[in-house]
Design an enzyme around this catalytic site. Structure first.
Site, PDB file in Angstrom:
ATOM      1  CD  GLU A   1      -4.052   0.314  15.306  1.00 52.99           C
ATOM      2  OE1 GLU A   1      -3.594  -0.702  14.745  1.00 52.99           O
ATOM      3  OE2 GLU A   1      -3.883   1.459  14.870  1.00 52.99           O
TER       4      GLU A   1
ATOM      5  NE  ARG B   1      -2.274  -2.568  12.288  1.00 54.19           N
ATOM      6  CZ  ARG B   1      -1.399  -2.896  11.329  1.00 54.19           C
ATOM      7  NH1 ARG B   1      -1.168  -4.144  11.030  1.00 54.19           N
ATOM      8  NH2 ARG B   1      -0.738  -1.981  10.663  1.00 54.19           N
TER       9      ARG B   1
HETATM   10  C1  LIG Z   1      -0.261   3.078  13.714  1.00 59.34           C
HETATM   11  S1  LIG Z   1      -0.663   4.733  13.395  1.00 59.34           S
HETATM   12  C2  LIG Z   1      -2.236   4.861  14.156  1.00 59.34           C
HETATM   13  C3  LIG Z   1      -3.351   4.538  13.246  1.00 59.34           C
HETATM   14  C4  LIG Z   1      -4.707   4.941  13.793  1.00 59.34           C
HETATM   15  N1  LIG Z   1      -5.174   4.065  14.840  1.00 59.34           N
HETATM   16  C5  LIG Z   1      -5.723   5.043  12.671  1.00 59.34           C
HETATM   17  O1  LIG Z   1      -6.858   4.590  12.836  1.00 59.34           O
HETATM   18  O2  LIG Z   1      -5.382   5.577  11.601  1.00 59.34           O
HETATM   19  C6  LIG Z   1       0.390   5.614  14.513  1.00 59.34           C
HETATM   20  C7  LIG Z   1       0.242   7.119  14.429  1.00 59.34           C
HETATM   21  O3  LIG Z   1       0.974   7.696  15.503  1.00 59.34           O
HETATM   22  C8  LIG Z   1       1.459   8.951  15.074  1.00 59.34           C
HETATM   23  N2  LIG Z   1       2.523   9.346  16.010  1.00 59.34           N
HETATM   24  C9  LIG Z   1       3.817   8.907  16.029  1.00 59.34           C
HETATM   25  N3  LIG Z   1       4.497   9.463  17.049  1.00 59.34           N
HETATM   26  C10 LIG Z   1       3.616  10.272  17.705  1.00 59.34           C
HETATM   27  C11 LIG Z   1       3.726  11.113  18.844  1.00 59.34           C
HETATM   28  N4  LIG Z   1       4.885  11.240  19.495  1.00 59.34           N
HETATM   29  N5  LIG Z   1       2.631  11.805  19.244  1.00 59.34           N
HETATM   30  C12 LIG Z   1       1.450  11.692  18.557  1.00 59.34           C
HETATM   31  N6  LIG Z   1       1.287  10.912  17.458  1.00 59.34           N
HETATM   32  C13 LIG Z   1       2.350  10.196  17.039  1.00 59.34           C
HETATM   33  C14 LIG Z   1       1.926   8.664  13.657  1.00 59.34           C
HETATM   34  O4  LIG Z   1       2.010   9.866  12.894  1.00 59.34           O
HETATM   35  C15 LIG Z   1       0.830   7.712  13.153  1.00 59.34           C
HETATM   36  O5  LIG Z   1      -0.186   8.413  12.472  1.00 59.34           O
END
Ligand SMILES: C[S@@+](CC[C@H](N)C(=O)[O-])C[C@H]1O[C@@H](n2cnc3c(N)ncnc32)[C@H](O)[C@@H]1O
Length: 321
Positions: free
Chosen positions: A110, A156
């Protein structure tokens, strides 16, 4: 049949919630933000790994890969750097690496709907081609929670993929219209385990409510995103951008929140502009020009009210995604 899924960029666990309800099992999760990871553990009893760049080699075999990779580089509200974004641009590569190693039968991804339009559609083409080169048939749909009875408007882009083709797949048919859902259906007046909003958040809400209360009653709420940075701003955005003219040559204009640019160095001028107006480009895309114009027109219509209110938001953090 119980399938094993992995939840990359797990966030609050939207994918987990859905797939667990369908009887599937989470075998790996990764989430960078420690407070989100702690909440995920509390809710699902799975301890997420941290940065996927460090944890990708620990991913076990699985049947479904879920990934909500960070949307900021592709979001209209961000800098639109896409895969060139130094902070997040490489993360999709890790998704591909994991797919290539484990070859799960299914994938579910997504992101923001702007992913489809980003870089004139080239970003989506790149994603599609790369997934297809790993032998997935893919399709993209745009869905919003309200369509299925959840009172939230948050469209989304959903990418689905399967190694054995998508002939048996159909997108779900929406069950609700927007006027058939209400926030009241999920609000509880006195929940036992409620955590109060922090004072800062209450201040944000109350301050914005003050503006709404001060606007004329017949003023319809804007249908465009409010970019308060444009209130009082006059820097050029239509035919040329501040970058194209030169940050050192626009000191007769006003920057974010109407701040004067007089006497500032080029670097200070750049910092005084909204982040979305600093891009090193000769022209802003039409949608950005439209949002800036609409916000400036809104400001002009309500200058008296907004000027009195604007100082209250001067130290609020700008929105990123
Ligand atoms: C768009 S959100 C995902 C939302 C998720 N699908 C949900 O249902 O809540 C993206 C997430 O990726 C995490 N993130 C960013 N960089 C990352 C990394 N290098 N490794 C793991 N997680 C990461 C962020 O903290 C954020 O919570």
């Amino acid at each position: 049949m119980t399938l094993r899924f992995i939840d990359l960029f797990a966030g609050l666990g939207g994918f987990h919630q859905a797939l667990e309800r369908l009887g599937h099992t989470c075998v790996f999760a990764s989430e960078l933000d420690p407070s989100l990871a702690a909440l995920y553990e509390k809710n699902f009893d799975v301890v997420p790994h941290g940065d996927i760049r460090d944890a990708f080699a620990k991913v076990p075999p699985h049947d479904i890969l879920c990934a909500g990779f960070p949307c900021q580089p592709f979001s209209k509200a961000g800098d639109q750097l896409g895969f060139d974004c130094p902070q997040w641009g490489d993360l999709f590569d890790y998704v591909l690496r994991i797919l290539d190693t484990h070859k799960p039968n299914y994938l579910l991804i997504e992101n923001v709907p702007n992913l489809v339009r980003h870089d004139e559609g080239k970003t989506w083409e790149k994603i599609k081609t790369r997934l297809e080169s790993l032998e997935y048939k893919v399709d993209l749909g745009r869905l919003s929670p309200f369509m299925f009875g959840v009172p939230q408007v948050r469209e989304r882009a959903i990418i689905i993929g399967a190694r054995n083709g998508l002939d048996d797949f159909t997108w779900p048919t929406p069950t609700h219209r927007l006027d058939q859902v209400s926030i009241n259906s999920v609000l509880d007046k006195s929940p036992n385990d409620a955590r109060p909003l922090g004072p800062r958040f209450i201040q944000y809400l109350e301050t914005w409510q003050e503006l709404l209360d001060a606007l004329p009653v017949d003023e319809a709420l804007p249908s465009f995103p409010i970019w308060a940075m444009e209130f009082g701003a006059t820097y050029p955005y239509r035919d040329q951008t501040p970058h194209a003219i030169g940050f050192g040559s626009i000191e007769s204009f006003k920057g974010a929140l109407g701040r004067s640019l007089k006497g500032l160095t080029a670097q200070e001028v750049e910092q005084t502009l909204p982040a979305y107006a600093r891009n090193q480009t000769d022209s802003f895309p039409e949608w950005k020009q439209n949002f800036i114009r609409q916000n400036r027109e809104f400001y002009k219509r309500h200058k008296g009210v907004i000027d009195a209110w604007l100082p209250k938001i001067a130290d609020f953090a700008p929105r990123s995604c």
